[in-house]
Scaffold this motif. Structure first.
Motif, PDB file in Angstrom:
ATOM      1  N   VAL A 411      44.830  42.152  47.524  1.00  9.48           N
ATOM      2  CA  VAL A 411      44.621  40.904  46.770  1.00  9.48           C
ATOM      3  C   VAL A 411      43.293  40.266  47.180  1.00  9.48           C
ATOM      4  O   VAL A 411      42.528  39.758  46.339  1.00  9.48           O
ATOM      5  CB  VAL A 411      45.799  39.931  46.987  1.00  9.48           C
ATOM      6  N   GLY A 416      41.511  37.466  44.809  1.00  5.74           N
ATOM      7  CA  GLY A 416      42.650  36.808  44.182  1.00  5.74           C
ATOM      8  C   GLY A 416      43.493  36.020  45.163  1.00  5.74           C
ATOM      9  O   GLY A 416      43.184  35.889  46.350  1.00  5.74           O
ATOM     10  N   PHE A 432      43.876  37.105  39.867  1.00  3.41           N
ATOM     11  CA  PHE A 432      42.712  37.858  40.347  1.00  3.41           C
ATOM     12  C   PHE A 432      41.663  37.952  39.234  1.00  3.41           C
ATOM     13  O   PHE A 432      41.936  37.606  38.074  1.00  3.41           O
ATOM     14  CB  PHE A 432      43.134  39.271  40.781  1.00  3.41           C
TER      15      PHE A 432
END
Length: 441
Positions: A411, A416, A432
């Motif tokens: 991530v 994100g 994201f």
């Protein structure tokens, strides 16, 4: 004769003389036609002391002629123009012939300008030969390109053997026209007529030659452009085939690794089996991406909806023992992602769906929902299940679980954020942005 009769006779003679006098009066007046201005009608009496008296009759209006007679009965003919009140002289035969030649030359020059409409060399050369022979009255025509080791006849007319063209060029007769120019390579235009070529004709021939030079230059430029485009297209096709082959080989190599992990799991027991299986699924999630890439027309992006469907089908089949009654629902837009974003996102989906399939449904029944939508600030991925949920004491950001550690790292790689909701099961909400390709060093 009685006196009364004598008077009657005299009266009759006087009357006859008076009638004759009235008949002579119109010949003693000058009638001026409407075309003669400023005065329109004028009568001149016998007492007029001018040396000559003129009588102008109207004549034939349709022919535009008028007969002007003087007092001595001599006549003169005057041509009067209908369009102009003043008389004009007619063109001489030589002037008329000169006008015809001028019109003819202008027509030829206009036709020569059409050469610029031909963009193909073959069409242009064919039109050039026709224009020279039919329009310019040329008997022999030739266009020769000079090469390093000789010459090349590009177009000719009137020669049974093109080699005779070179001999004609060397003659230098007055009925021949030569024009040299450069167009990729030195060229010579040759034309010959039956009669000698006048200066005016040479000027027209020069315009014709310049038109050929310009049109050929444009045709050669277009030809080179098409050649470059063809070479570029061939190069792109070759690179496309190469990239497809690379993705295909990467996918095959990953498939080999996945198969080796599957075989290795047969020789271990306990937790090691799950570790090998998880590793196998991670390799498979990346292999599917390369498979989709070499199957796609666009080698840089894949249809991520189709990718998710393939991945979830594989994961569901992989965990058949634990999820035989688990339903997976999809709510995914038609989104195309580059390999830079697709690989980490595919691994995230693999980890979270695998966790739900393994731990969320101890009784073997449940529902997993996966949604992926485009948002103004990027994308939003949501993976949820209605299982038993994650225990409150577990912090997925600091857990020792390799899968969740991978999710947090991936991530961050996508710039994100991730949120976890524990209501009615487990729900991961990930926002994201798509990563752009970065040049490799």
């Amino acid at each position: 004769m009685d006196e009364p009769d004598r008077q009657r006779n005299l009266s009759g003679k006087n009357k006859e003389q008076a009638d004759l006098s009235k008949q002579d009066k119109p010949s003693q007046k000058q009638v001026i036609s409407k075309e003669d201005e400023p005065s329109q009608k004028q009568a001149v009496s016998n007492e007029d002391k001018s040396p000559k008296k003129w009588n102008v009759s109207k004549g034939n209006k349709s022919s535009g002629r008028q007969i002007v007679s003087d007092g001595d009965n001599s006549s003169k003919e005057q041509i009067v123009s209908k369009r102009d009140k003043s008389s004009k002289e007619q063109l001489t035969p030589s002037e008329r012939e000169s006008g015809k030649r001028l019109l003819s030359e202008l027509s030829v020059i206009y036709s020569i300008s059409s050469l610029s409409s031909f963009h193909r060399e073959e069409e242009l050369l064919h039109a050039t030969v026709n224009m020279a022979t039919l329009l310019l009255g040329v008997r022999y025509f030739g266009l020769v390109a000079l090469c390093g080791d000789g010459y090349h006849v590009m177009a000719s007319s009137g020669f049974k053997d093109p080699a005779l063209l070179i001999k004609k060029i060397e003659e230098g007769k007055p009925n021949q026209f030569l024009f040299s120019f450069n167009c990729e390579k030195p060229m010579i235009l040759f034309m010959e007529r039956n009669n000698s070529i006048t200066d005016r004709e040479r000027r027209v021939y020069t315009i014709f030659a310049n038109g050929i030079q310009t049109a050929l230059s444009n045709a050669f430029t277009l030809k080179e452009k098409e050649k470059a485009e063809k070479e570029l297209k061939t190069s792109l096709n070759e690179k496309e085939l190469l990239l497809k082959e690379i993705h295909h080989r990467v996918k095959n190599n990953m498939q080999i690794i996945s198969s080796m992990l599957s075989l290795q799991s047969n020789y271990v027991e306990g937790e090691a089996v799950n570790v090998l299986k998880e590793s196998q699924n991670r390799v498979k999630s990346m292999a599917i991406i390369h498979e989709k890439l070499y199957q796609s027309n666009d080698l840089t992006h894949i249809n991520f909806k189709e990718y998710i469907e393939s991945l979830l089908y594989y994961l569901s089949d992989s965990y058949t023992g634990n999820s035989g009654a688990v339903t997976i629902k999809l709510g995914v837009e038609e989104i195309f992602l580059g390999i830079e974003t697709a690989v980490p996102l595919g691994l995230i989906i693999n980890e979270l769906v695998s966790n739900s399939l393994k731990y969320a449904f101890p009784h073997g029944e449940g529902e997993i929902t996966l949604k992926l939508h485009r948002r103004p600030e990027g994308f939003e991925l949501q993976i949820s299940d209605n299982g038993i949920g994650m225990p409150e004491e577990i912090d997925f950001t600091t857990t020792e679980s390799l899968g969740l550690q991978l999710v947090s790292a991936l991530v961050n790689q996508l710039d994100g954020t991730v949120k976890l909701k524990r209501e009615n099961g487990t729900c991961y909400q990930i926002k994201f942005k798509e990563l752009k390709y970065k040049d490799r060093i």
